[in-house]
Every structure is written in C-alpha cells, then in structure tokens.
Motif scaffolding. Structure first.
Motif, short mmCIF file in Angstrom:
data_model
loop_
_atom_site.label_atom_id
_atom_site.label_comp_id
_atom_site.label_asym_id
_atom_site.label_seq_id
_atom_site.Cartn_x
_atom_site.Cartn_y
_atom_site.Cartn_z
N GLY A 1 0.82 -1.20 0.00
CA GLY A 1 0.00 0.00 0.00
C GLY A 1 0.86 1.25 0.00
N LEU A 2 0.34 2.33 -0.57
CA LEU A 2 1.02 3.62 -0.59
C LEU A 2 -0.03 4.70 -0.38
N GLY A 3 0.42 5.91 -0.10
CA GLY A 3 -0.53 7.00 0.09
C GLY A 3 0.15 8.34 -0.04
N ALA A 4 -0.67 9.38 -0.21
CA ALA A 4 -0.14 10.74 -0.33
C ALA A 4 -1.24 11.74 -0.01
N TYR A 5 -0.82 12.91 0.42
CA TYR A 5 -1.77 14.01 0.56
C TYR A 5 -2.50 14.19 -0.77
N ILE A 6 -3.78 14.44 -0.72
CA ILE A 6 -4.57 14.57 -1.93
C ILE A 6 -4.08 15.72 -2.82
N GLU A 7 -3.44 16.73 -2.21
CA GLU A 7 -2.92 17.86 -2.99
C GLU A 7 -1.58 17.55 -3.65
N ASN A 8 -0.95 16.45 -3.26
CA ASN A 8 0.39 16.13 -3.75
C ASN A 8 0.30 15.39 -5.08
N LYS A 9 -0.07 16.12 -6.12
CA LYS A 9 -0.32 15.54 -7.44
C LYS A 9 0.92 14.88 -8.02
N ILE A 10 2.10 15.44 -7.76
CA ILE A 10 3.34 14.89 -8.32
C ILE A 10 3.61 13.50 -7.75
N SER A 11 3.46 13.34 -6.44
CA SER A 11 3.71 12.03 -5.83
C SER A 11 2.67 11.01 -6.27
N GLY B 1 -7.54 23.48 9.54
CA GLY B 1 -8.41 22.34 9.27
C GLY B 1 -7.65 21.07 8.92
N ARG B 2 -8.32 20.19 8.16
CA ARG B 2 -7.80 18.87 7.84
C ARG B 2 -7.78 18.68 6.32
N THR B 3 -7.05 17.64 5.88
CA THR B 3 -7.02 17.32 4.47
C THR B 3 -7.04 15.81 4.28
N ASP B 4 -7.31 15.37 3.05
CA ASP B 4 -7.49 13.95 2.76
C ASP B 4 -6.21 13.31 2.26
N SER B 5 -6.21 11.99 2.29
CA SER B 5 -5.10 11.20 1.73
C SER B 5 -5.65 10.30 0.63
N MET C 1 -8.87 8.55 2.27
CA MET C 1 -9.11 8.66 3.71
C MET C 1 -9.41 10.12 4.01
N ARG C 2 -10.60 10.40 4.44
CA ARG C 2 -11.03 11.78 4.64
C ARG C 2 -10.48 12.37 5.92
#
Length: 200
Positions: free
Chosen positions: A136-146, A172-176, A161-162
């Motif tokens: 499994g892998l993951g990234a901040y939703i804003e991290n388009k390059i990754s 606030g918070r951000t998604d992955s 993941m909200r």
C-alpha cells in the motif's frame, strides 16, 4: 507470514541505486537534503534541522527494532551521492501486507529515474523474497506529483481517507489518496512494465 526479519541487514541495489538500512550516523549524510525548503511540505512528520532529522531517524530505527518499519537510506550510484530515504512501514506479517512510505529525495535526484529504480527494487524484494501479497502507498490529496509518480510505477488508486492529515496551511484537515499494487498485478505485467521504464 512474511519471510522477513527486521533484525537482518538487507541491501537492495542495481547499477543505478543502492538502498541500505538507515542508521543514526546517516544524519550527517542527509541533513543538507533534509533542509531543502519543499521536502516536508506534504509530511506531517518533519525532518528539517539537526534536531528534527535526528529524532526522525531515531524514531524509524526504534520502529524497526519492534518490527513495525524498515527504513532505508538511498544512494545514487550515478551521482555518487546520498539521495534521500524511504521505508517499508505498517508491516503486517499475518496479512502478508506492507506499506511503502516516508519517501523523500533531494531536488537534484527527482526526475532522474531514481524513484523508479527504488520502487522496482522495493517491489521485487517485497513480492519475490518477502512473500508479500499487497503493498500500500498513500499521499496528501494535494500532492499531485507524488500521486502521479506512484501511478507511473504501477500503483492503482483505491480510495480516499477523509480528513486524515492536518492541512498543509495549518487550517483544518485534508485527505489522503490511497494506492496499492498487488502481487498478482506485479507478476502479470507490473514487473515487466516497470522494468521497461528504467533508465527512460
């Protein structure tokens, strides 16, 4: 169960890159890269500055001791320089599942093909020697390059993941975005497709 012992010293390498177990003395090898301004933008754990980087590496080493993670330092053989770090994390032997994460490279090593070589070695070792069935892998939703980089090595988006991370602006918070690659995908065409992209 996985055929893997966190106490062992694993070295993964090809003609382009070498991944070795991360040690506390590597603070000096990585501090210049760790101080690059954009390295930690999409990380909730910071490693800039001697104090933060020392704590970051010591935490990874401690987690290796309890079998939770296995951190590597990345060495670029072409440039003859240390390039960054990555690790197996969330190692779950009973499920034959692991996660790849905490990956960061200096700006001089991005876009050079180094990441693809690293992922090839890590995937190959996990699926063919450890006996993993899922990575499994993951990234901040804003991290388009990754996210694009993970898709380019054969990973598939599988969900969000909200509100999992604090927002990068501190408000606030951000998604992955969650991604993964499965052993059957690797065996069928993932390995051959990624191999064809090396050095390209």
């Amino acid at each position: 169960m996985l055929n893997f012992d966190c106490k062992d010293n694993y070295i993964l390498e090809d003609d382009f890159v070498k991944l070795s177990p991360l040690k506390i003395e590597h603070v000096n090898d990585l501090i210049e890269i760790a101080n690059e301004a954009d390295i930690w933008k999409y990380s909730f754990v910071k490693g800039d500055g001697i104090e933060n980087l020392t704590q970051y590496i010591q935490s990874a080493i401690n987690n290796r001791k309890i079998g939770k993670e296995y951190p590597f330092i990345v060495f670029d053989k072409i440039k003859n320089q240390f390039a960054g770090s990555t690790r197996y994390c969330e190692i779950t032997p009973s499920l034959k599942a692991i996660r790849l994460g905490y990956t960061w490279y200096g700006k001089a090593f991005r876009g050079t093909g180094l990441n693809k070589h690293c992922k090839y070695l890590l995937f190959e070792f996990a699926f063919e020697r450890m006996g993993a069935e899922r990575i499994g892998l993951g990234a901040y939703i804003e991290n388009k390059i990754s996210i694009a980089a993970m898709e380019s090595v054969g990973c598939k988006k599988e969900g969000i993941m909200r509100g999992i991370f604090p927002a990068t602006n501190g408000i606030g918070r951000t998604d992955s975005v969650l991604l993964s690659i499965l052993k059957n995908e690797w065996d069928e065409n993932g390995k051959s497709q990624l191999k064809s992209k090396l050095n390209t």
